[in-house]
Design an enzyme around this catalytic site. Structure first.
Site, PDB file in Angstrom:
ATOM      1  N   GLU A  73      -1.237  -8.657   5.016  1.00  0.00           N
ATOM      2  CA  GLU A  73      -1.206  -8.865   6.482  1.00  0.00           C
ATOM      3  C   GLU A  73      -2.608  -8.862   7.081  1.00  0.00           C
ATOM      4  OE1 GLU A  73      -0.610  -6.111   4.967  1.00  0.00           O
ATOM      5  OE2 GLU A  73      -1.239  -4.372   6.157  1.00  0.00           O
ATOM      6  N   CYS A 106       0.839  -1.209   0.000  1.00  0.00           N
ATOM      7  CA  CYS A 106       0.000   0.000   0.000  1.00  0.00           C
ATOM      8  C   CYS A 106       0.876   1.262   0.000  1.00  0.00           C
ATOM      9  CB  CYS A 106      -0.978  -0.056   1.177  1.00  0.00           C
ATOM     10  SG  CYS A 106      -2.344   1.122   1.005  1.00  0.00           S
ATOM     11  N   HIS A 126      -3.613  -5.525   1.080  1.00  0.00           N
ATOM     12  CA  HIS A 126      -2.924  -5.733   2.359  1.00  0.00           C
ATOM     13  C   HIS A 126      -2.877  -7.217   2.731  1.00  0.00           C
ATOM     14  CE1 HIS A 126      -2.472  -1.598   3.941  1.00  0.00           C
ATOM     15  NE2 HIS A 126      -3.492  -1.333   3.147  1.00  0.00           N
TER      16      HIS A 126
END
Lengths: 231, 82
Positions: A205, A86, A203
């Site tokens: 994660e 990002c 993302h």
């Protein structure tokens, strides 16, 4: 083997990446404040998401001109894997480590939602744990994720298979409806020419444990850790 | 000498300007028709240099190193004595 998590004023996905690397993948990771200049002790780096320097000027522009980015460049030159997520992707394009630029979403709105991605290449330190053509689910959260590059750059990226992920519909088709930000050719993530630097807007994660709705993202971190162990 | 630089940064022609498009659409709702509306950013920089030429060169460097992104932007610099 320790992975550096590069932090700037305004980074805010740093602890999530640390959690995934340490608690989910079982790797060693360390948060590194941008004032450090020596990254020689690290075997890889992740530049997490957030709003570095308030995204003033342009997203990622100010962070990309800090001295620590020269050390990240050195890591990349040495063949160590570097992943930017990002805002991290924006920092990598702004610093010239990746081609192209990220501009305001075609419909200028902050979009925070799940996306389907197609794995376009497994030939990289970040995607080796996937199958080519596989469809995975990873969320996005951005306003400036519209990937732009000129035609010669795009066709070179195509020839070298540098596109890592594209936004697709649930059947894996590249459509305008599946494109959340207007990125050229639905590009969601790219590699550098040496294939050891990857930037992506979604993302991983936030999709690394099934309790979150998807654990597809964890394979990017696992791929990276495995690559480092085998180097 | 004190100089003032006015730097205007704009998206290269042909590049999508979502902010401009949105403003244009809002104007349309208010009953104003426009043929095109593009946004740009302006930075006002005061600096001390020996000559206008040197000041302009410095500001040009600033644009190339940080203020503009050559992949997507064009820029112009106007200099005057402050």
């Amino acid at each position: 083997m320790t992975i550096a998590i590069i932090e700037f004023g305004g980074s805010n996905c740093n602890l999530d990446v640390l959690h995934v690397l340490e608690d989910v993948v079982g790797a060693d990771a360390e948060r590194v404040w941008y004032k450090e200049t020596d990254l020689d002790r690290f075997e890889g780096a992740v530049i997490p998401g957030g709003f570095s320097y308030g995204d003033y000027l342009r997203s990622g522009a100010i962070a990309s001109r800090t001295p620590i980015m020269n050390s990240v460049k050195k890591m990349a030159d040495e063949g160590k894997p570097v992943m930017g997520i990002c805002n991290g992707f924006q920092i990598l394009t702004e610093s010239g480590l990746l081609d192209g630029a990220l501009t305001t979403n075609e419909y200028p709105k902050f979009r925070c939602e799940w996306t389907s991605l197609r794995v376009e290449t497994t030939d990289s330190p970040f995607t080796s744990a996937f199958k080519e053509g596989e469809i995975i689910r990873i969320p996005i959260a951005h306003m400036d994720g519209n990937f732009y590059a000129d035609e010669p750059t795009l066709s070179a990226m195509e020839d070298e298979k540098l596109v890592a992920f594209r936004y697709v519909d649930s059947e894996g088709h590249v459509t305008d409806e599946a494109n959340p930000n207007g990125s050229q050719e639905n590009i969601a993530g790219i590699l550098n020419h040496k294939r050891n630097v990857m930037g992506l807007m979604p993302h991983p994660e936030r999709a690394s444990e099934s309790v979150l709705g998807s654990d597809d993202g964890v394979r990017m971190f696992k791929s990276m850790v495995e690559y480092i162990s085998n180097r | 000498m004190q100089y003032r630089a006015e730097v205007t940064i704009e998206l290269k022609p042909g590049m999508l300007d979502p902010e401009g498009t949105t403003i244009r659409r809002a104007l349309e709702h208010l009953g104003y028709h426009t043929n095109e509306l593009r946004t740009s950013k302006r930075y006002i920089i005061d600096l001390e240099e020996e000559s206008a030429e040197m000041a302009k060169q410095k500001v040009d460097e600033m644009c190339q190193k940080l203020i503009a992104n050559p992949i997507i932007h064009n820029y112009t610099i106007e200099m005057r004595e402050a």
